[in-house]
Design a protein around this motif. Structure first.
Motif, PDB file in Angstrom:
ATOM      1  N   GLU A   1       0.978  -0.923  -0.148  1.00 51.42           N
ATOM      2  CA  GLU A   1      -0.158  -0.562   0.192  1.00 51.42           C
ATOM      3  C   GLU A   1       0.951   1.084   0.053  1.00 51.42           C
ATOM      4  OE1 GLU A   1      -2.686  -0.028   3.513  1.00 51.42           O
ATOM      5  OE2 GLU A   1      -3.752  -2.069   2.695  1.00 51.42           O
ATOM      6  N   VAL A   2       0.473   2.379  -0.280  1.00 59.66           N
ATOM      7  CA  VAL A   2       0.692   3.386  -0.618  1.00 59.66           C
ATOM      8  C   VAL A   2       0.507   4.277  -0.017  1.00 59.66           C
ATOM      9  CG1 VAL A   2       2.233   5.834  -2.044  1.00 59.66           C
ATOM     10  CG2 VAL A   2       2.197   3.228  -2.776  1.00 59.66           C
ATOM     11  N   ARG A   3       0.608   4.401   2.058  1.00 62.10           N
ATOM     12  CA  ARG A   3      -0.382   5.337   2.377  1.00 62.10           C
ATOM     13  C   ARG A   3       0.038   6.957   3.460  1.00 62.10           C
ATOM     14  NH1 ARG A   3      -1.125   1.301   7.447  1.00 62.10           N
ATOM     15  NH2 ARG A   3      -2.245  -0.683   6.127  1.00 62.10           N
ATOM     16  N   PRO A   4      -0.480   7.854   2.988  1.00 62.90           N
ATOM     17  CA  PRO A   4      -2.380   7.790   3.471  1.00 62.90           C
ATOM     18  C   PRO A   4      -2.475   7.538   2.134  1.00 62.90           C
ATOM     19  CG  PRO A   4      -1.171   9.846   4.417  1.00 62.90           C
ATOM     20  CD  PRO A   4      -0.283   8.758   3.975  1.00 62.90           C
ATOM     21  N   PRO A   5      -4.051   7.702   1.791  1.00 63.88           N
ATOM     22  CA  PRO A   5      -5.351   6.888   2.885  1.00 63.88           C
ATOM     23  C   PRO A   5      -4.451   5.573   2.794  1.00 63.88           C
ATOM     24  CG  PRO A   5      -6.177   6.533   0.133  1.00 63.88           C
ATOM     25  CD  PRO A   5      -4.023   8.113   0.453  1.00 63.88           C
ATOM     26  N   LEU A   6      -5.519   4.863   3.698  1.00 65.13           N
ATOM     27  CA  LEU A   6      -5.106   3.358   3.901  1.00 65.13           C
ATOM     28  C   LEU A   6      -5.649   2.367   2.818  1.00 65.13           C
ATOM     29  CD1 LEU A   6      -6.690   2.938   7.595  1.00 65.13           C
ATOM     30  CD2 LEU A   6      -4.305   3.320   7.214  1.00 65.13           C
ATOM     31  N   ASN A   7      -5.623   1.090   3.048  1.00 70.08           N
ATOM     32  CA  ASN A   7      -6.422   1.010   1.113  1.00 70.08           C
ATOM     33  C   ASN A   7      -6.032   0.648  -0.017  1.00 70.08           C
ATOM     34  OD1 ASN A   7      -6.690  -1.767   3.620  1.00 70.08           O
ATOM     35  ND2 ASN A   7      -7.452  -0.772   3.735  1.00 70.08           N
ATOM     36  N   ARG A   8      -4.525   2.049  -0.152  1.00 68.87           N
ATOM     37  CA  ARG A   8      -4.218   2.112  -1.111  1.00 68.87           C
ATOM     38  C   ARG A   8      -3.080   2.371  -2.086  1.00 68.87           C
ATOM     39  NH1 ARG A   8      -8.643   5.726  -2.806  1.00 68.87           N
ATOM     40  NH2 ARG A   8      -7.883   5.820  -4.920  1.00 68.87           N
ATOM     41  N   GLY A   9      -2.980   2.879  -3.359  1.00 71.43           N
ATOM     42  CA  GLY A   9      -2.055   2.211  -3.896  1.00 71.43           C
ATOM     43  C   GLY A   9      -1.735   1.910  -5.339  1.00 71.43           C
ATOM     44  N   PRO A  10      -1.421   2.149  -6.328  1.00 73.33           N
ATOM     45  CA  PRO A  10      -1.260   2.030  -7.735  1.00 73.33           C
ATOM     46  C   PRO A  10      -2.165   0.470  -7.805  1.00 73.33           C
ATOM     47  CG  PRO A  10       0.574   3.243  -7.665  1.00 73.33           C
ATOM     48  CD  PRO A  10       0.030   3.346  -5.707  1.00 73.33           C
ATOM     49  N   ARG A  11      -1.045  -0.657  -7.542  1.00 74.06           N
ATOM     50  CA  ARG A  11      -1.327  -1.723  -7.834  1.00 74.06           C
ATOM     51  C   ARG A  11      -2.250  -2.263  -6.707  1.00 74.06           C
ATOM     52  NH1 ARG A  11      -1.010  -4.310 -12.125  1.00 74.06           N
ATOM     53  NH2 ARG A  11      -0.151  -6.001 -11.791  1.00 74.06           N
TER      54      ARG A  11
ATOM     55  N   LEU B   1     -14.808  -2.497  -7.282  1.00 70.78           N
ATOM     56  CA  LEU B   1     -15.499  -1.365  -6.587  1.00 70.78           C
ATOM     57  C   LEU B   1     -15.026  -0.009  -6.705  1.00 70.78           C
ATOM     58  CD1 LEU B   1     -13.874  -3.366  -3.150  1.00 70.78           C
ATOM     59  CD2 LEU B   1     -16.058  -3.060  -3.266  1.00 70.78           C
ATOM     60  N   ARG B   2     -15.620   0.772  -6.028  1.00 75.26           N
ATOM     61  CA  ARG B   2     -15.488   2.524  -6.655  1.00 75.26           C
ATOM     62  C   ARG B   2     -14.755   3.020  -5.369  1.00 75.26           C
ATOM     63  NH1 ARG B   2     -21.429   4.645 -10.143  1.00 75.26           N
ATOM     64  NH2 ARG B   2     -20.932   2.359 -11.263  1.00 75.26           N
ATOM     65  N   LEU B   3     -13.327   3.488  -6.292  1.00 76.65           N
ATOM     66  CA  LEU B   3     -12.586   4.178  -5.089  1.00 76.65           C
ATOM     67  C   LEU B   3     -12.270   5.522  -5.343  1.00 76.65           C
ATOM     68  CD1 LEU B   3      -9.869   2.590  -4.808  1.00 76.65           C
ATOM     69  CD2 LEU B   3     -10.639   1.798  -3.489  1.00 76.65           C
ATOM     70  N   LYS B   4     -12.367   6.283  -4.196  1.00 78.96           N
ATOM     71  CA  LYS B   4     -12.121   7.702  -4.780  1.00 78.96           C
ATOM     72  C   LYS B   4     -11.451   8.547  -4.384  1.00 78.96           C
ATOM     73  CE  LYS B   4     -17.481   8.069  -3.225  1.00 78.96           C
ATOM     74  NZ  LYS B   4     -18.543   8.907  -2.613  1.00 78.96           N
ATOM     75  N   ALA B   5     -10.990   9.724  -4.579  1.00 80.36           N
ATOM     76  CA  ALA B   5      -9.126  10.013  -4.298  1.00 80.36           C
ATOM     77  C   ALA B   5      -9.967  11.009  -2.909  1.00 80.36           C
ATOM     78  CB  ALA B   5      -8.906  11.258  -5.478  1.00 80.36           C
ATOM     79  N   GLY B   6      -8.006  10.761  -2.420  1.00 81.22           N
ATOM     80  CA  GLY B   6      -8.489  10.764  -1.212  1.00 81.22           C
ATOM     81  C   GLY B   6      -8.314  10.327  -0.276  1.00 81.22           C
ATOM     82  N   THR B   7      -9.489   8.801  -0.221  1.00 80.84           N
ATOM     83  CA  THR B   7     -10.103   8.383   1.436  1.00 80.84           C
ATOM     84  C   THR B   7      -9.584   6.605   1.196  1.00 80.84           C
ATOM     85  OG1 THR B   7     -11.806   7.511  -0.678  1.00 80.84           O
ATOM     86  CG2 THR B   7     -12.337   9.676   0.094  1.00 80.84           C
TER      87      THR B   7
END
Length: 267
Positions: free
Chosen positions: A115-125, A135-141
């Motif tokens: 993961e690339v934090r923050p935010p949690l559970n995010r990162g390019p891969r 799943l739909r992801l919102k920038a910065g969340t």
């Protein structure tokens, strides 16, 4: 002697198994004269239960962890008594899709996806894994728990490479995967059955763990040795957390997989 494929405990009916265990326990514990177990007596009684517990208290499993002291001989304790070759293992699968999905999972582990934090559970891969399941992801969340997403991604990539349909249930939920796989008639092996007979577990299978409240964790089996599996898991860490930060190769005891295994071979 080979592991008979079931937990051996008080009341065991096989005189051959009881005799082999008694002889091995006598040797491992240095039991002689009046303390020795009578190998000619086919009963697994209280004295033998105490001897098994003594062995368990004094020895560790093949990973160096303490044995469970319960007086019962499952695959892990059997391996500690008779050696690694006494419990069947497996390092490959005959199913092409499972083999390819496993190779993709191995590649993600080798790439050290994190993961690339923050935010949690995010990162390019990590984002790729999640969006692959819809799943739909919102920038910065924050994103979502993604262990099941990682598995779907691996199988989806393998299916695309083979030019075929991905048979894996499309879901980001571990318990949802288990329930829908059962409803779809996909082969499942409960944790209890796998503990009794580790030979049922094969590389390429998916394990499901349940932690209550609908939460869980999942990963793909890479290999099986004795009462242990080597796995590749997303959203984990070096300690095997269900809420980690990357893709990791881990070793788990089969008897810790409390929900069970899903087998997509032949699908």
């Amino acid at each position: 002697m080979q592991f008979p494929g079931r937990i051996i405990k008080a009341g065991e009916k096989s005189a051959t198994v009881v005799r082999a265990l008694k002889l091995r326990l006598n040797d491992a514990l240095g039991l002689t004269e009046g303390l020795a177990l009578d190998a000619d007596n086919p009963a697994f009684g209280p004295k033998m239960t105490q001897a098994v517990m003594l062995f368990q208290a004094r020895h560790v499993d093949s990973q160096g962890a303490p044995l469970k002291v319960d007086g019962e001989v499952g695959s892990v304790a059997w391996e500690a008594l008779f050696g690694a070759d006494s419990v069947p293992g497996a390092v490959d699968t005959d199913d092409a899709l499972l083999r390819d999905a496993l190779k993709i999972a191995q590649g993600e582990a080798a790439a050290g996806v994190r993961e690339v934090r923050p935010p949690l559970n995010r990162g390019p891969r990590v984002d790729d894994y999640q969006t692959r399941t819809g799943l739909r992801l919102k920038a910065g969340t924050d994103g979502f728990a993604w262990c099941a997403c990682f598995l779907y991604y691996c199988f989806d990539e393998a299916a695309k490479q083979a030019g075929r349909r991905n048979p894996l249930i499309k879901t980001a939920g571990c318990q949802d995967h288990w329930n829908k796989a059962r409803a779809a008639g996909i082969t499942e092996i409960t944790g209890a059955r796998a503990t009794q007979k580790p030979a049922l577990v094969k590389p390429g299978m998916i394990f499901i763990m349940a932690f209550g409240g609908g939460t869980g964790h999942t990963g793909i089996v890479e290999s099986v040795q004795g009462g242990f599996i080597t796995t590749i898991e997303g959203n984990s860490n070096n300690e095997g957390s269900r809420d980690g930060f990357g893709v990791f190769r881990l070793t788990r005891k089969i008897n810790t997989i409390n929900r069970g295994f899903i087998d997509y071979a032949g699908r």
